[in-house]
Design a protein around this motif. Sequence first.
Motif, PDB file in Angstrom:
ATOM      1  N   GLY A  22      11.242  87.657  19.663  1.00 26.27           N
ATOM      2  CA  GLY A  22      11.612  86.431  20.351  1.00 26.27           C
ATOM      3  C   GLY A  22      11.400  86.498  21.843  1.00 26.27           C
ATOM      4  N   GLU A  23      11.772  87.630  22.467  1.00 25.20           N
ATOM      5  CA  GLU A  23      11.645  87.752  23.914  1.00 25.20           C
ATOM      6  C   GLU A  23      10.182  87.790  24.364  1.00 25.20           C
ATOM      7  N   GLN A  24       9.259  88.028  23.427  1.00 22.67           N
ATOM      8  CA  GLN A  24       7.840  87.985  23.758  1.00 22.67           C
ATOM      9  C   GLN A  24       7.297  86.560  23.728  1.00 22.67           C
ATOM     10  N   LEU A  25       8.057  85.654  23.158  1.00 21.16           N
ATOM     11  CA  LEU A  25       7.629  84.263  23.030  1.00 21.16           C
ATOM     12  C   LEU A  25       8.231  83.357  24.088  1.00 21.16           C
ATOM     13  N   SER A  26       9.464  83.650  24.498  1.00 17.91           N
ATOM     14  CA  SER A  26      10.158  82.772  25.426  1.00 17.91           C
ATOM     15  C   SER A  26      11.273  83.510  26.144  1.00 17.91           C
ATOM     16  N   ALA A  27      11.606  83.020  27.321  1.00 16.70           N
ATOM     17  CA  ALA A  27      12.742  83.569  28.065  1.00 16.70           C
ATOM     18  C   ALA A  27      14.048  82.993  27.555  1.00 16.70           C
ATOM     19  N   PHE A  28      13.957  81.970  26.712  1.00 15.55           N
ATOM     20  CA  PHE A  28      15.157  81.300  26.214  1.00 15.55           C
ATOM     21  C   PHE A  28      15.337  81.602  24.728  1.00 15.55           C
ATOM     22  N   LEU A  29      16.398  82.343  24.422  1.00 13.97           N
ATOM     23  CA  LEU A  29      16.714  82.713  23.051  1.00 13.97           C
ATOM     24  C   LEU A  29      18.043  82.084  22.648  1.00 13.97           C
ATOM     25  N   PRO A  30      18.308  81.950  21.351  1.00 13.67           N
ATOM     26  CA  PRO A  30      19.542  81.298  20.891  1.00 13.67           C
ATOM     27  C   PRO A  30      20.787  81.958  21.472  1.00 13.67           C
ATOM     28  N   PRO A  31      21.831  81.162  21.744  1.00 18.57           N
ATOM     29  CA  PRO A  31      23.079  81.720  22.271  1.00 18.57           C
ATOM     30  C   PRO A  31      23.652  82.784  21.342  1.00 18.57           C
ATOM     31  N   ALA A  32      24.204  83.815  21.941  1.00 16.51           N
ATOM     32  CA  ALA A  32      24.771  84.913  21.150  1.00 16.51           C
ATOM     33  C   ALA A  32      25.965  84.470  20.327  1.00 16.51           C
ATOM     34  N   ASP A  33      26.621  83.383  20.743  1.00 18.85           N
ATOM     35  CA  ASP A  33      27.804  82.924  20.009  1.00 18.85           C
ATOM     36  C   ASP A  33      27.462  82.053  18.803  1.00 18.85           C
ATOM     37  N   PHE A 111       3.591  80.324   5.359  1.00 22.99           N
ATOM     38  CA  PHE A 111       3.279  81.755   5.306  1.00 22.99           C
ATOM     39  C   PHE A 111       4.025  82.596   6.329  1.00 22.99           C
ATOM     40  N   GLY A 112       4.859  81.977   7.148  1.00 24.71           N
ATOM     41  CA  GLY A 112       5.590  82.784   8.123  1.00 24.71           C
ATOM     42  C   GLY A 112       6.533  81.963   8.972  1.00 24.71           C
ATOM     43  N   VAL A 113       7.477  82.649   9.598  1.00 23.59           N
ATOM     44  CA  VAL A 113       8.422  82.022  10.521  1.00 23.59           C
ATOM     45  C   VAL A 113       8.528  82.907  11.753  1.00 23.59           C
ATOM     46  N   LEU A 114       8.333  82.327  12.915  1.00 27.26           N
ATOM     47  CA  LEU A 114       8.499  83.068  14.161  1.00 27.26           C
ATOM     48  C   LEU A 114       9.991  83.207  14.475  1.00 27.26           C
ATOM     49  N   PRO A 115      10.360  84.141  15.356  1.00 29.03           N
ATOM     50  CA  PRO A 115      11.762  84.270  15.758  1.00 29.03           C
ATOM     51  C   PRO A 115      12.294  82.955  16.315  1.00 29.03           C
ATOM     52  N   ARG A 116      13.566  82.703  16.099  1.00 31.33           N
ATOM     53  CA  ARG A 116      14.178  81.472  16.590  1.00 31.33           C
ATOM     54  C   ARG A 116      14.197  81.450  18.112  1.00 31.33           C
ATOM     55  N   GLY A 191       4.216  76.262  25.255  1.00 25.05           N
ATOM     56  CA  GLY A 191       4.625  77.660  25.367  1.00 25.05           C
ATOM     57  C   GLY A 191       4.410  78.429  24.081  1.00 25.05           C
ATOM     58  N   VAL A 192       4.741  77.810  22.949  1.00 23.11           N
ATOM     59  CA  VAL A 192       4.546  78.473  21.655  1.00 23.11           C
ATOM     60  C   VAL A 192       3.058  78.627  21.354  1.00 23.11           C
ATOM     61  N   ILE A 193       2.276  77.581  21.613  1.00 21.69           N
ATOM     62  CA  ILE A 193       0.835  77.672  21.379  1.00 21.69           C
ATOM     63  C   ILE A 193       0.226  78.776  22.234  1.00 21.69           C
ATOM     64  N   ASP A 194       0.616  78.828  23.493  1.00 26.13           N
ATOM     65  CA  ASP A 194       0.107  79.847  24.412  1.00 26.13           C
ATOM     66  C   ASP A 194       0.364  81.252  23.891  1.00 26.13           C
ATOM     67  N   ARG A 195       1.589  81.508  23.460  1.00 27.27           N
ATOM     68  CA  ARG A 195       1.941  82.836  22.959  1.00 27.27           C
ATOM     69  C   ARG A 195       1.277  83.142  21.623  1.00 27.27           C
ATOM     70  N   LEU A 196       1.123  82.120  20.780  1.00 24.59           N
ATOM     71  CA  LEU A 196       0.469  82.320  19.495  1.00 24.59           C
ATOM     72  C   LEU A 196      -0.997  82.700  19.690  1.00 24.59           C
ATOM     73  N   LEU A 197      -1.669  82.000  20.603  1.00 22.75           N
ATOM     74  CA  LEU A 197      -3.059  82.335  20.903  1.00 22.75           C
ATOM     75  C   LEU A 197      -3.170  83.754  21.462  1.00 22.75           C
TER      76      LEU A 197
END
Length: 218
Positions: A22-33, A111-116, A191-197
């Motif tokens: 997830g951290e390789q895709l975005s600086a924003f990840l789901p809240p820990a709570d 065929f797949g799911v990226l990290p949330r 952002g997702v397209i950029d990282r996927l490419l």
Amino acid sequence: MTTEGLPRWLDPVVAAVRTVRGEQLSAFLPPADGGGRQSAVLILLGEGEDGPELLLTERSSSLRAHAGQPSFPGGSLDPADGDPLTTGPLRAALREAEEETGLDPAGVQLFGVLPRLYIPLTRFVVSPVLGWWREPSPVRAVDPGETARVFSVPVSELTDPAHRAVAVHPRGHEGPAFLVRDALVWGFTAGVIDRLLHFAGWERPWDRGKRVSLDRHA
């Protein structure tokens, strides 16, 4: 969800899905709570006249959030979709794509799911679900009040350096952008397209000094 029978050109995408964090895709990840609004988007790849292509929608200009912005088909999970940590996002991604574009989900092979990931502005926790459009069906903007248009973009255009830029938000935020098919793709989708490419090894060197200013209402 299966990778059986996929075209070989999707092999790098399958490999990336298995290893990316997830951290390789975005600086924003789901809240820990565990907070946030559970949602899913469908990253649907198929084969068109110009080779591999990606399905996108353009949101209606009358919407309050992200008006006029190109995006992946998708939306919030419904209770009937099931567990948001297992199969719920798969069902939601297909259901929302059918509701927005009219596609036949029977022709889509997931065929797949990226990290949330997380969108702070709307508090959406997004599960990016990847699909192969094994049997394409006609698509359209089902509800013009929500979707202005549905269109496909060849991967070759997304990787073309001439179509790439950095979007500059009025508040100073910057992020990747794509100028394709009379659309400026930016924000979460870009952002997702950029990282996927990038992680699929499809990215080509491009001018990161090229800037595109976003409207002040963006």
